[in-house]
Design an enzyme around this catalytic site. Structure first.
Site, PDB file in Angstrom:
ATOM      1  N   ASP A 186       0.828  -1.207   0.000  1.00 53.17           N
ATOM      2  CA  ASP A 186       0.000   0.000   0.000  1.00 53.17           C
ATOM      3  C   ASP A 186       0.866   1.263   0.000  1.00 53.17           C
ATOM      4  OD1 ASP A 186      -2.414   1.369  -0.037  1.00 53.17           O
ATOM      5  OD2 ASP A 186      -3.256   0.227   1.625  1.00 53.17           O
ATOM      6  N   ASP A 213     -10.456   1.892  -3.909  1.00 52.74           N
ATOM      7  CA  ASP A 213     -10.948   1.557  -2.575  1.00 52.74           C
ATOM      8  C   ASP A 213     -12.470   1.474  -2.534  1.00 52.74           C
ATOM      9  OD1 ASP A 213      -8.578   1.191  -1.233  1.00 52.74           O
ATOM     10  OD2 ASP A 213      -8.461   3.229  -0.460  1.00 52.74           O
TER      11      ASP A 213
END
Length: 691
Positions: free
Chosen positions: A438, A495
């Site tokens: 990430d 997301d």
């Protein structure tokens, strides 16, 4: 004297010419030229007239337009000596090296001791041009801008499709007309970014998914980039890509990332499928085959890790069809929220008193692979690492914080060594097959060496742990590009697990990305990013259009929802071998309420089409759905595989509600399929087989 070169295949040709030893310019780029075409004639014919108010020779739109040639627009190189004095090189031909699909051209300015090299290639499997520029200097210099090889675009291609977006709304597209002056996109966030995907498509107003001309570009770089699309005052147009302004360090050697470009005479799909094919080739090394159904626990537990609950969730995920379990953020340091512990990559013994092994063993006993989350490039001030090494932080001490975190300086060897040792320790001592990597904030400064350092760390880990796949995530789709895909096997597209948002994001991302690298998950009943409540059928079929996964708490599912998810997952598993190698063809729908695509097998023998009803249509009856790229003379058998989902308000008897249809490819492409009426926020799924 004119020197010419040609790169091309059966789909496109590019002819370059150098006049009197000056930098080469593209004098033709378009449909494939016939064998025997005179490239000298094309070069000679490219000379434009001059008229009143002009200099006596048009400055070339060369592969690097030069200020020394009185170029009236955005030059391809901005350079100063180490004292800050601007330089205006005048490059002349030195050498060439050529093979069937590769060409290296070297030009020099001997007075300034500068050498400019162009590496030009045509990727034979995908028909993408791969173009790169490099600059070498005998003395230390300051380079403010170095463009990858600059390409012209014709006057009849009068529109640009450019990309913007935001968190949870990546790959937004917008058509912008060409106009005199420069359209500049300078992305200084330090990563690819949600708002600045490094791509551009130049086309005509009439270009659609299945017809018309398109010139498509992608800059293969995971740091900040700059794009210039310019129309000169004389009417000529050109496109430039390179690193973001101010991101290149002082030095003697400079190199752009590769610029990929292609011409299509078959609409946007003609270009899109070439980028998709190239991306499939990139991830072939080390990617699992078949692609495993993914489960990620983030939206089920967030930071609240309890071993018994995670075991239970893993068991339920496996029962639904998952084949990989990913333990997300919260397993390390004292990570109870996002304010602490980034950088402290050691297992939290409060949550895992016996380490990760008990959870991993349970996951493996269910037949699933185990994956784990890292955010290596970031650090919290509340961390042991920060307390030990505050000097490792990138940027000034008084910088604005982002998401309670700072950024590590990835250009430092000691930083990369620290990260390697801690990540490698987890991989060596545990049976881990997957990393979710990430990157949750933008950079405080723009520096190409940050991206190069990240590449170096990933390359080292991939070399030492080739069995471990890596997914690129950056608050969702903030780092998606071919540069990162050379090092990873999957990208987290967004997301947002909102299926309606995903339909649009996936549809536009397919202009560059294939299904096999594009993660798409079945989210919670009530989406955590939009608050919208969507039916499990739409959520499941939307995820089944890409690399399928789940990211909800399976304990929330009703029996009927679980049965639906098992059914769709079983269908995806039965079809994934060919779907993960299929071309995604965006369909031109005459109803703007519909987003539709067709995934066509590599051998053309079968396809699946998805038609999502995003909102109520303006008309009462569905428009026929026209397909594409089929054999017009072949007969296809069409099955509406979710025909049982027709609502009671669909009171008529369209054939596909009850029966299969056998018709020609010509009919399917020219007339299209008559589908039953249905509610908004639902989807039809059709299978086709060539008989």
């Amino acid at each position: 004297m004119i020197k010419t070169w040609h790169l091309g295949d059966s789909r496109q040709s590019m002819v370059l010419a150098s006049f009197d030893g000056r930098l080469p310019e593209v004098v033709y780029w378009g449909p494939a030229l016939p064998d025997g075409e005179s490239h000298q004639a094309i070069a000679t014919a490219s000379a434009a007239d001059v008229s009143g108010g002009m200099v006596d020779r048009n400055a070339a739109v060369s592969l690097n337009p030069e200020a020394s040639q009185t170029f009236p627009g955005h030059c391809g190189l901005s350079v100063r000596d180490k004292n800050g004095t601007p330089l205006a090189p005048a490059f002349r031909f030195q050498t060439e090296t050529a093979s069937e699909h590769c060409l290296t051209l070297v030009f020099a300015d001997n007075a300034l001791d500068l050498t400019l090299t162009f590496n030009l290639a045509l990727e034979a499997k995908s028909s993408l041009f791969k173009l790169q520029s490099s600059l070498e200097s005998a003395d230390e210099i300051i380079v403010e801008w170095l463009a990858a090889p600059v390409l012209p675009v014709p006057a009849h291609a009068d529109e640009m499709i450019e990309f913007s977006g935001r968190w949870c709304a990546e790959f937004l597209t917008r058509r912008v007309p060409f106009a005199p002056g420069a359209r500049v996109r300078d992305n200084r966030t330090g990563r690819t970014d949600h708002a600045h995907f490094p791509g551009l498509i130049v086309c005509s107003q009439g270009t659609g998914n299945t017809s018309g001309e398109a010139y498509a570009f992608h800059y293969s770089w995971s740091g900040g980039h700059k794009m210039v699309a310019e129309e000169l005052q004389d009417g000529r147009r050109h496109v430039q890509f390179g690193h973001a302004s101010g991101s290149l360090p002082v030095g003697r050697t400079f190199r752009t990332a590769p610029l990929y470009a292609t011409y299509s005479e078959n609409g946007l799909n003609g270009a899109a499928t070439r980028f998709q094919k190239h991306a499939r080739n990139l991830v072939a090394d080390g990617a699992r085959s078949p692609r495993p159904v993914h489960y990620n626990c983030w939206e089920a537990v967030y930071f609240d890790h309890k071993l018994d609950e995670l075991r239970s969730i893993a068991s339920q995920a496996a029962d639904l069809g998952a084949e990989r379990f990913v333990l997300d953020d919260g397993w390390f340091g004292r990570r109870d929220d996002d304010t602490t512990s980034l950088g402290d990559w050691v297992i939290d013994l409060r949550k895992y008193p016996d380490g990760l092994t008990p959870l991993i063993e349970h996951v493996k006993s269910l037949g699933m692979e185990f994956g784990i989350w890292f955010e290596p490039e970031m650090i919290n001030e509340d961390s042991d690492l920060y307390r030990s090494h505050p000097e490792w932080v990138l940027g000034p001490a008084d910088q604005i914080r982002g998401r309670h975190q700072l950024v590590l300086d990835m250009s430092r060897q000691d930083v990369r060594s620290y990260l390697y040792e801690h990540i490698a320790s987890v991989l060596k001592h545990h049976d881990v097959g997957y990393i979710k990597w990430d990157h949750n904030r933008v950079l405080p400064v723009v520096d190409a060496s940050q991206t190069e350092g990240t590449y170096a760390l990933i390359d080292r880990l991939r070399s030492d742990f080739p069995q471990v796949e890596i997914e690129s995530c950056a608050s969702g789709g903030g780092r998606i590009d071919f540069g990162i895909l050379e090092r990873t096997q999957r990208v987290w597209l967004s997301d947002s697990n909102d299926a309606l948002e995903r339909q649009r994001i996936q549809h536009d991302a397919a202009l560059f990305l294939p299904a096999c690298v594009t993660g798409s998950h079945v989210g919670p009943r009530k989406c955590h990013t939009s608050g919208r409540v969507l039916d499990i059928k739409l959520r499941s079929w939307t995820a089944a259009q890409r690399h399928m996964g789940f990211e909800m708490d399976p304990r929330e599912l009703t029996e009927q929802e679980a049965a639906t998810l098992r059914m769709v997952t079983g269908w995806w598993k039965a079809n994934r071998d060919w779907m993960m190698q299929a071309d995604i063809l965006r369909l031109d729908s005459s109803d703007p309420a519909i987003i539709a695509e067709q995934q066509l097998a590599a051998d053309g023998s079968r396809f699946v089409a998805f038609a999502a009803q995003m909102r109520p249509s303006d008309q009462v009856l569905p428009h026929p759905l026209r397909l594409t790229d089929l054999d017009p003379n072949a007969i296809y058998k069409i099955t509406l595989i979710n025909q049982d989902e027709a609502p009671a308000l669909s009171r008529g008897a369209p054939l596909l509600k009850e029966h299969d249809l056998e018709v020609s490819g010509q009919y399917l492409m020219s007339h299209g399929l008559t589908l039953p009426w249905r509610f908004p926020e639902t989807i039809w799924v059709l299978e086709g087989r060539r008989l």
